[in-house]
Design a protein around this motif. Structure first.
Motif, PDB file in Angstrom:
ATOM      1  N   GLY A   7      -2.280  -0.717  -1.371  1.00 43.32           N
ATOM      2  CA  GLY A   7      -1.967  -0.411   0.027  1.00 43.32           C
ATOM      3  C   GLY A   7      -0.686   0.385   0.149  1.00 43.32           C
ATOM      4  O   GLY A   7       0.049   0.583  -0.817  1.00 43.32           O
ATOM      5  N   ILE A   8      -0.442   0.855   1.370  1.00 39.80           N
ATOM      6  CA  ILE A   8       0.782   1.610   1.658  1.00 39.80           C
ATOM      7  C   ILE A   8       1.446   1.043   2.905  1.00 39.80           C
ATOM      8  O   ILE A   8       0.771   0.515   3.794  1.00 39.80           O
ATOM      9  CB  ILE A   8       0.517   3.129   1.881  1.00 39.80           C
ATOM     10  N   SER A   9       2.756   1.174   2.956  1.00 36.93           N
ATOM     11  CA  SER A   9       3.501   0.681   4.107  1.00 36.93           C
ATOM     12  C   SER A   9       3.992   1.862   4.962  1.00 36.93           C
ATOM     13  O   SER A   9       3.638   3.017   4.725  1.00 36.93           O
ATOM     14  CB  SER A   9       4.665  -0.199   3.650  1.00 36.93           C
ATOM     15  N   GLN A  10       4.820   1.535   5.932  1.00 35.36           N
ATOM     16  CA  GLN A  10       5.280   2.532   6.916  1.00 35.36           C
ATOM     17  C   GLN A  10       6.711   2.197   7.294  1.00 35.36           C
ATOM     18  O   GLN A  10       7.087   1.028   7.356  1.00 35.36           O
ATOM     19  CB  GLN A  10       4.390   2.410   8.154  1.00 35.36           C
ATOM     20  N   ARG A  11       7.504   3.223   7.559  1.00 34.08           N
ATOM     21  CA  ARG A  11       8.849   3.020   8.095  1.00 34.08           C
ATOM     22  C   ARG A  11       9.089   4.076   9.166  1.00 34.08           C
ATOM     23  O   ARG A  11       9.572   5.168   8.885  1.00 34.08           O
ATOM     24  CB  ARG A  11       9.912   3.155   6.992  1.00 34.08           C
ATOM     25  N   SER A  12       8.678   3.785  10.396  1.00 36.53           N
ATOM     26  CA  SER A  12       8.914   4.730  11.492  1.00 36.53           C
ATOM     27  C   SER A  12       8.652   4.026  12.808  1.00 36.53           C
ATOM     28  O   SER A  12       7.791   3.130  12.882  1.00 36.53           O
ATOM     29  CB  SER A  12       7.983   5.950  11.371  1.00 36.53           C
ATOM     30  N   LEU A  13       9.396   4.429  13.843  1.00 34.00           N
ATOM     31  CA  LEU A  13       9.158   3.876  15.174  1.00 34.00           C
ATOM     32  C   LEU A  13       7.765   4.289  15.660  1.00 34.00           C
ATOM     33  O   LEU A  13       7.312   5.408  15.379  1.00 34.00           O
ATOM     34  CB  LEU A  13      10.229   4.378  16.138  1.00 34.00           C
ATOM     35  N   ALA A  14       7.107   3.398  16.413  1.00 34.16           N
ATOM     36  CA  ALA A  14       5.726   3.646  16.861  1.00 34.16           C
ATOM     37  C   ALA A  14       5.607   4.993  17.581  1.00 34.16           C
ATOM     38  O   ALA A  14       4.683   5.775  17.319  1.00 34.16           O
ATOM     39  CB  ALA A  14       5.262   2.517  17.771  1.00 34.16           C
ATOM     40  N   LEU A  15       6.573   5.273  18.476  1.00 31.55           N
ATOM     41  CA  LEU A  15       6.458   6.479  19.295  1.00 31.55           C
ATOM     42  C   LEU A  15       6.792   7.751  18.523  1.00 31.55           C
ATOM     43  O   LEU A  15       6.552   8.854  19.004  1.00 31.55           O
ATOM     44  CB  LEU A  15       7.343   6.373  20.539  1.00 31.55           C
ATOM     45  N   LEU A  75      -3.290 -13.683   0.893  1.00 30.82           N
ATOM     46  CA  LEU A  75      -1.895 -13.892   0.480  1.00 30.82           C
ATOM     47  C   LEU A  75      -0.996 -13.068   1.392  1.00 30.82           C
ATOM     48  O   LEU A  75      -1.244 -11.875   1.594  1.00 30.82           O
ATOM     49  CB  LEU A  75      -1.677 -13.424  -0.968  1.00 30.82           C
ATOM     50  N   CYS A  76       0.038 -13.697   1.931  1.00 23.77           N
ATOM     51  CA  CYS A  76       0.976 -12.982   2.805  1.00 23.77           C
ATOM     52  C   CYS A  76       2.356 -12.961   2.155  1.00 23.77           C
ATOM     53  O   CYS A  76       3.120 -13.926   2.285  1.00 23.77           O
ATOM     54  CB  CYS A  76       1.053 -13.667   4.169  1.00 23.77           C
ATOM     55  N   PRO A  77       2.690 -11.874   1.443  1.00 17.17           N
ATOM     56  CA  PRO A  77       4.025 -11.796   0.849  1.00 17.17           C
ATOM     57  C   PRO A  77       5.088 -11.537   1.921  1.00 17.17           C
ATOM     58  O   PRO A  77       4.840 -10.862   2.917  1.00 17.17           O
ATOM     59  CB  PRO A  77       3.942 -10.571  -0.080  1.00 17.17           C
ATOM     60  N   GLY A  78       6.284 -12.088   1.645  1.00 23.05           N
ATOM     61  CA  GLY A  78       7.474 -11.676   2.385  1.00 23.05           C
ATOM     62  C   GLY A  78       8.044 -10.468   1.646  1.00 23.05           C
ATOM     63  O   GLY A  78       7.302  -9.558   1.258  1.00 23.05           O
ATOM     64  N   PHE A  79       9.367 -10.465   1.432  1.00 21.32           N
ATOM     65  CA  PHE A  79       9.970  -9.344   0.698  1.00 21.32           C
ATOM     66  C   PHE A  79       9.792  -9.556  -0.805  1.00 21.32           C
ATOM     67  O   PHE A  79      10.192 -10.586  -1.345  1.00 21.32           O
ATOM     68  CB  PHE A  79      11.460  -9.221   1.033  1.00 21.32           C
ATOM     69  N   VAL A  80       9.202  -8.577  -1.469  1.00 21.94           N
ATOM     70  CA  VAL A  80       9.020  -8.604  -2.925  1.00 21.94           C
ATOM     71  C   VAL A  80       9.578  -7.292  -3.465  1.00 21.94           C
ATOM     72  O   VAL A  80       9.324  -6.222  -2.893  1.00 21.94           O
ATOM     73  CB  VAL A  80       7.527  -8.752  -3.311  1.00 21.94           C
ATOM     74  N   ARG A  81      10.344  -7.393  -4.542  1.00 23.05           N
ATOM     75  CA  ARG A  81      11.102  -6.241  -5.063  1.00 23.05           C
ATOM     76  C   ARG A  81      10.179  -5.243  -5.784  1.00 23.05           C
ATOM     77  O   ARG A  81       9.965  -5.343  -7.002  1.00 23.05           O
ATOM     78  CB  ARG A  81      12.173  -6.750  -6.023  1.00 23.05           C
ATOM     79  N   THR A  82       9.590  -4.336  -5.014  1.00 28.21           N
ATOM     80  CA  THR A  82       8.683  -3.308  -5.572  1.00 28.21           C
ATOM     81  C   THR A  82       9.031  -1.954  -4.944  1.00 28.21           C
ATOM     82  O   THR A  82       9.942  -1.863  -4.116  1.00 28.21           O
ATOM     83  CB  THR A  82       7.214  -3.627  -5.207  1.00 28.21           C
ATOM     84  N   GLY A  83       8.234  -0.967  -5.251  1.00 31.24           N
ATOM     85  CA  GLY A  83       8.443   0.359  -4.673  1.00 31.24           C
ATOM     86  C   GLY A  83       7.792   0.544  -3.316  1.00 31.24           C
ATOM     87  O   GLY A  83       7.639   1.681  -2.849  1.00 31.24           O
ATOM     88  N   ILE A  84       7.449  -0.550  -2.630  1.00 32.14           N
ATOM     89  CA  ILE A  84       6.686  -0.445  -1.379  1.00 32.14           C
ATOM     90  C   ILE A  84       7.382   0.442  -0.336  1.00 32.14           C
ATOM     91  O   ILE A  84       6.730   1.254   0.317  1.00 32.14           O
ATOM     92  CB  ILE A  84       6.356  -1.851  -0.799  1.00 32.14           C
ATOM     93  N   LEU A 101       5.093   5.439   4.296  1.00 29.43           N
ATOM     94  CA  LEU A 101       4.995   6.691   5.059  1.00 29.43           C
ATOM     95  C   LEU A 101       5.964   6.670   6.243  1.00 29.43           C
ATOM     96  O   LEU A 101       6.103   5.653   6.924  1.00 29.43           O
ATOM     97  CB  LEU A 101       3.569   6.878   5.577  1.00 29.43           C
ATOM     98  N   THR A 102       6.604   7.809   6.483  1.00 30.05           N
ATOM     99  CA  THR A 102       7.429   7.972   7.683  1.00 30.05           C
ATOM    100  C   THR A 102       6.546   8.590   8.778  1.00 30.05           C
ATOM    101  O   THR A 102       5.355   8.832   8.562  1.00 30.05           O
ATOM    102  CB  THR A 102       8.649   8.861   7.382  1.00 30.05           C
ATOM    103  N   GLY A 103       7.144   8.849   9.929  1.00 32.24           N
ATOM    104  CA  GLY A 103       6.380   9.274  11.100  1.00 32.24           C
ATOM    105  C   GLY A 103       5.558  10.531  10.906  1.00 32.24           C
ATOM    106  O   GLY A 103       4.501  10.708  11.521  1.00 32.24           O
ATOM    107  N   ASP A 104       6.019  11.441  10.028  1.00 29.77           N
ATOM    108  CA  ASP A 104       5.252  12.681   9.807  1.00 29.77           C
ATOM    109  C   ASP A 104       4.352  12.587   8.576  1.00 29.77           C
ATOM    110  O   ASP A 104       3.760  13.585   8.149  1.00 29.77           O
ATOM    111  CB  ASP A 104       6.210  13.879   9.681  1.00 29.77           C
ATOM    112  N   GLY A 105       4.289  11.385   7.971  1.00 36.08           N
ATOM    113  CA  GLY A 105       3.365  11.187   6.848  1.00 36.08           C
ATOM    114  C   GLY A 105       3.988  11.405   5.481  1.00 36.08           C
ATOM    115  O   GLY A 105       3.337  11.186   4.458  1.00 36.08           O
ATOM    116  N   THR A 106       5.278  11.825   5.445  1.00 35.43           N
ATOM    117  CA  THR A 106       5.928  11.984   4.140  1.00 35.43           C
ATOM    118  C   THR A 106       6.505  10.636   3.709  1.00 35.43           C
ATOM    119  O   THR A 106       6.863   9.808   4.558  1.00 35.43           O
ATOM    120  CB  THR A 106       7.062  13.034   4.189  1.00 35.43           C
ATOM    121  N   PRO A 107       6.624  10.404   2.385  1.00 34.85           N
ATOM    122  CA  PRO A 107       7.139   9.105   1.924  1.00 34.85           C
ATOM    123  C   PRO A 107       8.624   8.940   2.217  1.00 34.85           C
ATOM    124  O   PRO A 107       9.370   9.928   2.239  1.00 34.85           O
ATOM    125  CB  PRO A 107       6.884   9.118   0.411  1.00 34.85           C
ATOM    126  N   LEU A 108       9.050   7.709   2.429  1.00 37.19           N
ATOM    127  CA  LEU A 108      10.451   7.407   2.742  1.00 37.19           C
ATOM    128  C   LEU A 108      11.364   7.724   1.555  1.00 37.19           C
ATOM    129  O   LEU A 108      12.481   8.210   1.729  1.00 37.19           O
ATOM    130  CB  LEU A 108      10.571   5.916   3.107  1.00 37.19           C
TER     131      LEU A 108
END
Ligand code: NAP
Length: 262
Positions: free
Chosen positions: A89-97, A180-189, A194-201
């Motif tokens: 899977g992939i995560s996200q770091r950007s405000l919804a709007l 399984l619901c992980p909290g914070f795990v030390r990985t490259g997540i 993805l940031t708001g424009d789709g590029t990686p953080l």
């Protein structure tokens, strides 16, 4: 715990939690199928799991039409599938709007539809065996939304709806479902998020850097899978958020809004 000769298929096995789960299952006697897009990293993980038997099976969660062929490859090699670990899977770091709708769709496509499609391709084999377990790596963010993760939280919440329903439908078949619901795990997540424009953080979050070591997460996760648990929360104090949201939702809303943990 004994997974002797059990066939365990792990997506997202090329790094982080998936790699740690592969190593832990290997230590407990399993035969492995390692999937993800990065074939070189999958081969590295396979070598690290020796002497466990491994099949490196490249797979893109965005390419559902390829899944029946992938299942056939696993069955040709091992003849059965005991456990499917939907971890990729992939995560996200950007405000919804500030997040392009294409990015919302990408997160749903990989985290939700990819996982659902692979599960639909694998479960008929488990039913015909009369035995099997589908594992889903969700997130605490599958239980509550937090800032900067609207699309990610949505994709993980969707998994709970689908897999809770599937569990009820499979009740008499011998096939179980563990979320399984992980909290914070030390990985490259966060690096890959993805940031708001789709590029990686491309940077590591402070909270992720201070998270559980993946090997510790994997030991706790594999124990929960062996116990046939339906849903578990694995992490540090952040797991308390599940209880807080359930029993004091007003307080939780104030707290999580201020937290702004990126
Ligand atoms: N680390 C945490 O704090 C945390 C917390 C909660 C939940 N989680 C969940 O844990 C799971 C594993 O993440 P991680 O923390 O181990 O991060 P990670 O190191 O970035 O691993 C993500 C894995 O997903 C795979 N993946 C990504 N896109 C894919 C695609 N299109 N097709 C197939 N595989 C794909 C990647 O493999 P390739 O690049 O080789 O394709 C990689 O092995 C994710 O579902 C994540 O949401 C992590």
């Amino acid at each position: 715990m004994n997974f002797s000769k059990q066939v365990v298929w792990i997506t997202g096995a090329s790094s982080g939690i998936g790699e740690a789960l592969a190593r832990e299952f290997a230590r407990n006697g399993a035969r492995l199928v390692l999937s993800g897009r990065n074939t070189a990293e999958l081969a590295r993980v396979g070598a690290a799991c020796a002497p466990a038997e491994t099949l490196v099976l490249p797979l893109d969660l965005g390419d559902a039409p390829s899944f029946p062929g992938k299942v056939a490859e696993v069955l040709a090699r091992y003849g059965r599938i005991d456990i499917l670990v939907n971890n990729g899977g992939i995560s996200q770091r950007s405000l919804a709007l500030e997040t392009a709708l294409d990015v919302d769709r990408r997160l749903m496509e990989i985290n939700y539809f990819g996982t659902v499609a692979l599960t639909k391709a694998v479960v008929p084999t488990m039913i015909s065996q009369g035995r099997g377990r589908v594992v889903v790596v969700s997130s605490l963010v599958g239980k509550f939304g937090t800032p900067y993760r609207s699309a990610y939280a949505a994709s993980k919440h969707a998994l709970h709806g689908f897999f809770d329903s599937l569990r009820t439908e499979l009740e008499a078949t011998g096939v179980g479902v563990s979320i399984l619901c992980p909290g914070f795990v030390r990985t490259g997540i966060s690096v890959n998020a993805l940031t708001g424009d789709g590029t990686p953080l491309r940077t590591m979050d402070e909270a992720t850097a201070k998270g559980l070591p993946p090997a510790v997460f994997a030991r706790r996760a594999v124990r929960a899978i062996a116990q046939g648990r339906n849903e578990v929360y694995i992490g540090g104090r952040e797991t308390w958020g599940v209880l807080l949201k359930r029993f004091a939702p007003g307080l939780f809303a104030k707290f999580v809004g201020r937290a702004k943990v990126r």
